[in-house]
Design a protein around this motif. Structure first.
Motif, short mmCIF file in Angstrom:
data_model
loop_
_atom_site.label_atom_id
_atom_site.label_comp_id
_atom_site.label_asym_id
_atom_site.label_seq_id
_atom_site.Cartn_x
_atom_site.Cartn_y
_atom_site.Cartn_z
N PHE B 72 -56.15 -29.99 -67.09
CA PHE B 72 -56.68 -31.22 -66.52
C PHE B 72 -56.85 -31.08 -65.00
O PHE B 72 -56.20 -30.26 -64.37
CB PHE B 72 -55.74 -32.40 -66.81
N THR B 73 -57.73 -31.95 -64.49
CA THR B 73 -57.88 -32.01 -63.05
C THR B 73 -57.81 -33.47 -62.61
O THR B 73 -58.22 -34.36 -63.35
CB THR B 73 -59.22 -31.38 -62.60
N ASP B 74 -57.25 -33.69 -61.43
CA ASP B 74 -57.24 -35.05 -60.89
C ASP B 74 -58.18 -35.14 -59.70
O ASP B 74 -58.10 -36.07 -58.91
CB ASP B 74 -55.82 -35.49 -60.52
N THR B 78 -56.37 -28.73 -59.86
CA THR B 78 -57.09 -28.45 -61.09
C THR B 78 -56.27 -27.53 -61.97
O THR B 78 -55.30 -26.91 -61.52
CB THR B 78 -58.49 -27.86 -60.79
N ASN B 79 -56.66 -27.45 -63.24
CA ASN B 79 -55.96 -26.63 -64.24
C ASN B 79 -54.48 -26.98 -64.34
O ASN B 79 -53.62 -26.11 -64.40
CB ASN B 79 -56.14 -25.14 -63.95
N MET B 80 -54.19 -28.27 -64.35
CA MET B 80 -52.81 -28.71 -64.60
C MET B 80 -52.55 -28.61 -66.10
O MET B 80 -53.34 -29.14 -66.90
CB MET B 80 -52.61 -30.15 -64.14
N ARG B 81 -51.46 -27.95 -66.48
CA ARG B 81 -51.15 -27.80 -67.90
C ARG B 81 -50.62 -29.12 -68.45
O ARG B 81 -49.59 -29.60 -68.01
CB ARG B 81 -50.10 -26.71 -68.11
N GLY B 82 -51.35 -29.67 -69.41
CA GLY B 82 -50.98 -30.97 -69.95
C GLY B 82 -49.62 -30.99 -70.62
O GLY B 82 -48.96 -32.02 -70.67
N ARG B 94 -59.25 -35.82 -65.66
CA ARG B 94 -60.40 -35.40 -66.46
C ARG B 94 -60.07 -34.04 -67.06
O ARG B 94 -59.28 -33.29 -66.50
CB ARG B 94 -61.65 -35.24 -65.58
N ALA B 95 -60.66 -33.76 -68.22
CA ALA B 95 -60.54 -32.42 -68.77
C ALA B 95 -61.40 -31.49 -67.92
O ALA B 95 -62.44 -31.90 -67.40
CB ALA B 95 -61.01 -32.40 -70.22
N VAL B 96 -60.96 -30.23 -67.76
CA VAL B 96 -61.77 -29.31 -66.96
C VAL B 96 -62.92 -28.77 -67.81
O VAL B 96 -62.84 -28.72 -69.04
CB VAL B 96 -60.93 -28.13 -66.40
N ASN B 97 -63.99 -28.36 -67.13
CA ASN B 97 -65.10 -27.67 -67.78
C ASN B 97 -65.70 -28.43 -68.96
O ASN B 97 -65.75 -27.95 -70.08
CB ASN B 97 -64.65 -26.28 -68.25
#
Lengths: 87, 320
Positions: B72-74, B78-82, B94-97
């Motif tokens: 996820f990104t805020d 970015t690329n925060m592990r849910g 938001r989901a990335v990509n």
């Protein structure tokens, strides 16, 4: 970060040390042949195993000998030149 | 739809403290102690991300931080592990990509051509004619990847710390807890780290707890010579037990005299067609959802097992 044990100052981080080459016996410059002298000047052993090496502890200026297994980079012991075992 | 179960014994969430957050424009509510993924599951969100290349829908899979999707990104980070990042009030995720949004990703159309696209086909297919390659490359780069980096990210300073210990124990499950206690009882100064918010590991979510393991967590917390750091992961182990510990705030450079790795097992996924679709998950993920976060992972379930597995039997017998 590696730790090396200085015989005077104890365990210190590797950044404080400088490598001084292998401990080697110098042939007598007056009596050795040119081949022996050239070998001493230009050739180094590449053999894996335990080495005796010179190390310098910069902040205190101590030169000492480390016995190091270069296969696994494990330092077996360190001591001052004066404390070496003479054969 | 809220899929929260009645209070489970030992759950990690605090129902009294609600957390409001936003996911893909939807306003949702989680509880203190939730990770991003558990909060999304609690809100009935099935598609939490898209696959790296073909934008296949992905759901929660391991709940242990081992998923390739679920990033996820805020907008800043970015690329925060849910699975691993704790939910924070006011998060706007938001989901990335994705193209459009995670539910209706425009690139998911690639799924219709899946038969035409064997693994790695584009390395050969998009090479000729040669002058076309830059165009293909920019296209592939736009489609594949893990989101965009915010280049206007404000420069922040994060603190650095140093620490020393006799024994570092990595992992706060039954093995790690026992190792920490044994070392501490022998007179060593122990540092116990676990990437989760609390200690316990499989004691917290597993189906069965051995009699000897009861009260391990309390004994560790009560021991004077054990320092516990949760929410901390070991990012690297270097020469002579020089260890990088990373938590939410800082990097700690640790020198240990000895290290015990008690990192546990990673459940292996079964390999079958479409095993990546949302709704397919590891049994341990379902257990984590139920036991730690009190989330009902599914209404009906098909289980795949090769032996008499207590965890699956537990899932089967649990009536929610």
């Amino acid at each position: 970060m590696k730790i090396l044990t200085c015989p005077v100052n104890g365990p210190r981080p590797i950044q404080e040390f400088t490598y001084g080459g292998e401990v080697r016996d110098m042939p007598c410059p007056d009596t050795s042949t040119d081949t022996q002298w050239a070998d001493y000047i230009f050739n180094r052993t590449g053999e894996p195993g335990v080495r005796r090496e010179w190390w310098h502890h910069g902040p205190s200026g101590v030169w000492f000998v480390a016995e190091r297994d270069i296969i696994g980079d494990n330092v077996l012991k360190t001591y001052l030149w004066s404390a070496r075992e003479t054969p | 739809m809220i899929r929260r179960l009645p209070s489970q014994p030992g759950e990690w969430i605090d129902r009294g403290r609600e957390i409001a957050f936003e996911f893909e424009g939807r306003l949702l509510t989680g509880a203190h102690g939730d990770t991003i993924n558990s909060a999304l599951c609690a809100n009935g969100v099935r598609v939490i991300g898209r696959s790296f290349k073909y934008h296949r829908p992905r759901g929660v899979y391991s709940m242990a931080g081992h998923d390739a999707a679920g990033l996820f990104t805020d907008g800043e980070r970015t690329n925060m592990r849910g699975d691993a990042v704790a939910l924070v009030d006011g998060m706007c995720l938001r989901a990335v990509n994705t193209f459009g949004n995670v539910e209706r990703d425009r690139m998911s159309i690639t799924g219709r051509f899946a038969k035409l696209m064997p693994v790695g086909f584009y390395y050969k297919a998009f090479f000729r004619p040669r002058w076309m390659f830059p165009w293909f490359e920019s296209l592939i780069r736009r489609i594949a990847g893990q989101g965009a980096i915010n280049s206007a990210f404000p420069a922040t300073k994060s603190p650095k710390d140093y620490a020393w210990c006799d024994v570092l124990v990595v992992g706060g499950g039954p093995s790690g807890l026992s190792a920490a206690l044994a070392a501490a009882d022998a007179g060593a100064g122990v540092l116990l780290v676990d990437e989760n918010a609390r200690l316990g590991g499989s004691l917290a979510w597993g189906a069965t707890v051995r009699k000897d393991d009861e009260g391990l967590v309390d004994r560790v917390h009560a021991h004077d010579s054990i320092e516990v750091r949760c929410g901390t992961s070991v990012a690297g182990v270097y020469t002579d037990h020089w260890v990088a510990l990373v938590d939410a705030d800082r990097l700690t450079k640790l020198r240990a005299k000895a290290i015990v790795f008690a990192t546990g097992a990673i459940e292996q996924p079964a390999v079958f067609q479409n095993n990546d679709l949302p709704g397919v998950m590891l049994a341990s993920a379902a257990q984590r959802l139920v036991r730690l976060y009190s989330v009902k992972p599914f209404d009906r379930v098909v289980t795949l097992t090769v032996l008499e597995d207590h965890n699956l039997i537990w899932l089967y017998e649990t009536s929610w």
